[in-house]
Design a protein around this motif. Structure first.
Motif, mmCIF file in Angstrom:
data_model
loop_
_atom_site.group_PDB
_atom_site.id
_atom_site.type_symbol
_atom_site.label_atom_id
_atom_site.label_comp_id
_atom_site.label_asym_id
_atom_site.label_seq_id
_atom_site.Cartn_x
_atom_site.Cartn_y
_atom_site.Cartn_z
ATOM 1 N N ASN A 32 -30.174 40.182 84.614
ATOM 2 C CA ASN A 32 -30.203 38.604 84.203
ATOM 3 C C ASN A 32 -30.024 37.815 85.480
ATOM 4 O OD1 ASN A 32 -29.339 35.757 83.681
ATOM 5 N ND2 ASN A 32 -27.727 36.759 81.728
ATOM 6 N N LEU A 164 -29.826 33.948 82.193
ATOM 7 C CA LEU A 164 -28.955 33.844 81.380
ATOM 8 C C LEU A 164 -27.188 32.861 81.264
ATOM 9 C CD1 LEU A 164 -29.050 33.943 77.168
ATOM 10 C CD2 LEU A 164 -26.397 34.174 78.663
ATOM 11 N N TYR A 189 -30.959 29.525 79.127
ATOM 12 C CA TYR A 189 -31.813 30.462 79.768
ATOM 13 C C TYR A 189 -33.490 30.522 79.671
ATOM 14 C CZ TYR A 189 -35.168 30.192 75.350
ATOM 15 O OH TYR A 189 -35.833 29.554 74.250
ATOM 16 N N THR A 211 -27.120 40.200 78.117
ATOM 17 C CA THR A 211 -27.363 38.882 77.882
ATOM 18 C C THR A 211 -29.033 38.919 78.264
ATOM 19 O OG1 THR A 211 -26.766 38.671 80.062
ATOM 20 C CG2 THR A 211 -25.132 37.680 78.670
ATOM 21 N N THR A 215 -31.801 36.719 75.307
ATOM 22 C CA THR A 215 -32.260 35.999 76.195
ATOM 23 C C THR A 215 -34.176 36.616 75.775
ATOM 24 O OG1 THR A 215 -31.452 35.900 78.291
ATOM 25 C CG2 THR A 215 -33.826 34.864 78.615
#
Length: 297
Positions: A32, A164, A189, A211, A215
């Protein structure tokens, strides 16, 4: 790095630098790349606090506030030279605040560090509380599993990015008896074209952090597979969830009764996770944002 094998139940004690040895041919790490922004603000007199959850527009924010009694409709708050007026009170207690001029977050903003760190943010946190690959600004909290990576290690591993923007939901404990009644905060996202292609060609997807997992599983749930997509998600992953994309997970150690603890329990099984946490405590692993990590394969 604690390594948990889901099929055998084996638990290993390793170092994070040994991560490449657990990757197979055609694996893909998905990270992420959100960047934490200073979203916590205090009024000029220090009596009121505003946590910006979402900038609906530059002058209109969705916020959490303290104390609520000082943020009734029509009440004003001054931050620097900017005056904000409470326009709406939402059902969950959040406020919509409208500003008469742009609030300078670089001057007046603070990072909203997790409460368990027991301190206010410091100037060094502006970079320290970021992954080395942070790019897309908008998060309130860092995707902390990514903090372990150096540019040098990442350059040797097959990887792709999703975004995200981590919100306050990551800190919220679960207080309801029925898990289905817990309300997650919505988070924005994005999954790009290149990432979706690389995921479709990978034999195993390793989510770096909860995360990234949330997503990918959101997009697969909504579209049947990972495709280029953007939007918002309030997905809550708890035991019984059917995983469609992620085959392994790298994550930090989480607070009890948190949605993150329930996510890893859904992925590896509650009994195995409890066994792993018991070993981690006995071996004095460090927990939470700046702590050690666990690889679930």
């Amino acid at each position: 790095m604690l390594v948990v094998h889901r099929e055998s139940g084996e638990i290993e004690h390793r170092s994070f630098r040994e991560l490449p040895g657990y990757l197979r041919a055609d694996d893909l790490l998905v990270l992420n790349n959100t960047r934490v922004v200073p979203a916590r603000f205090f009024s000029n007199d220090g009596s009121r606090e505003v946590l910006r959850l979402e900038p609906i527009s530059p002058l209109r924010w969705r916020c959490m506030v303290k104390p609520g009694k000082k943020f009734k409709i029509g009440h004003m708050v001054q931050i620097g030279e900017s005056n904000g007026t409470v326009r709406e009170i939402l059902e969950n207690g959040e406020r919509i605040i409208e500003w008469d001029s742009l609030v300078d977050e670089n001057v007046h903003g603070h990072l909203a560090l997790p409460h368990y760190m027991g301190r206010d943010d410091q100037p060094a946190d502006r970079e320290r509380y970021q992954t080395v690959f942070a790019q897309s600004a908008g998060a309130i909290a860092a995707p902390t599993a990514g903090l372990h990576f150096t540019p040098q290690m990442l350059s040797t591993l097959p990887h792709a990015f999703v975004t995200l923007h981590v919100g306050v939901g990551t800190f919220q404990p679960v207080k309801v008896e029925k898990l289905s009644e817990h309300q997650m905060h919505s988070e924005v996202y994005e999954v790009g074209v290149e990432t979706s292609k690389r995921i479709s060609n990978a034999k195993r997807v390793i989510a770096v952090g909860t995360t990234s997992m949330r997503t990918l599983e959101t997009v697969a749930r909504d579209h049947g597979k990972v495709v280029p997509a953007s939007g918002s998600t309030d997905i809550f992953i708890y035991p019984g969830f059917q995983f469609r994309v992620v085959g392994a997970l790298l994550t930090n150690f989480h607070l009890p009764k948190s949605t993150l603890m329930m996510l890893v329990s859904a992925f590896a099984g509650r009994d195995l996770i409890m066994k792993a946490y018991t070993e981690a405590i006995r071996e004095r692993y460090r927990f939470y944002s700046y702590g050690d990590c666990m690889l679930i394969v």
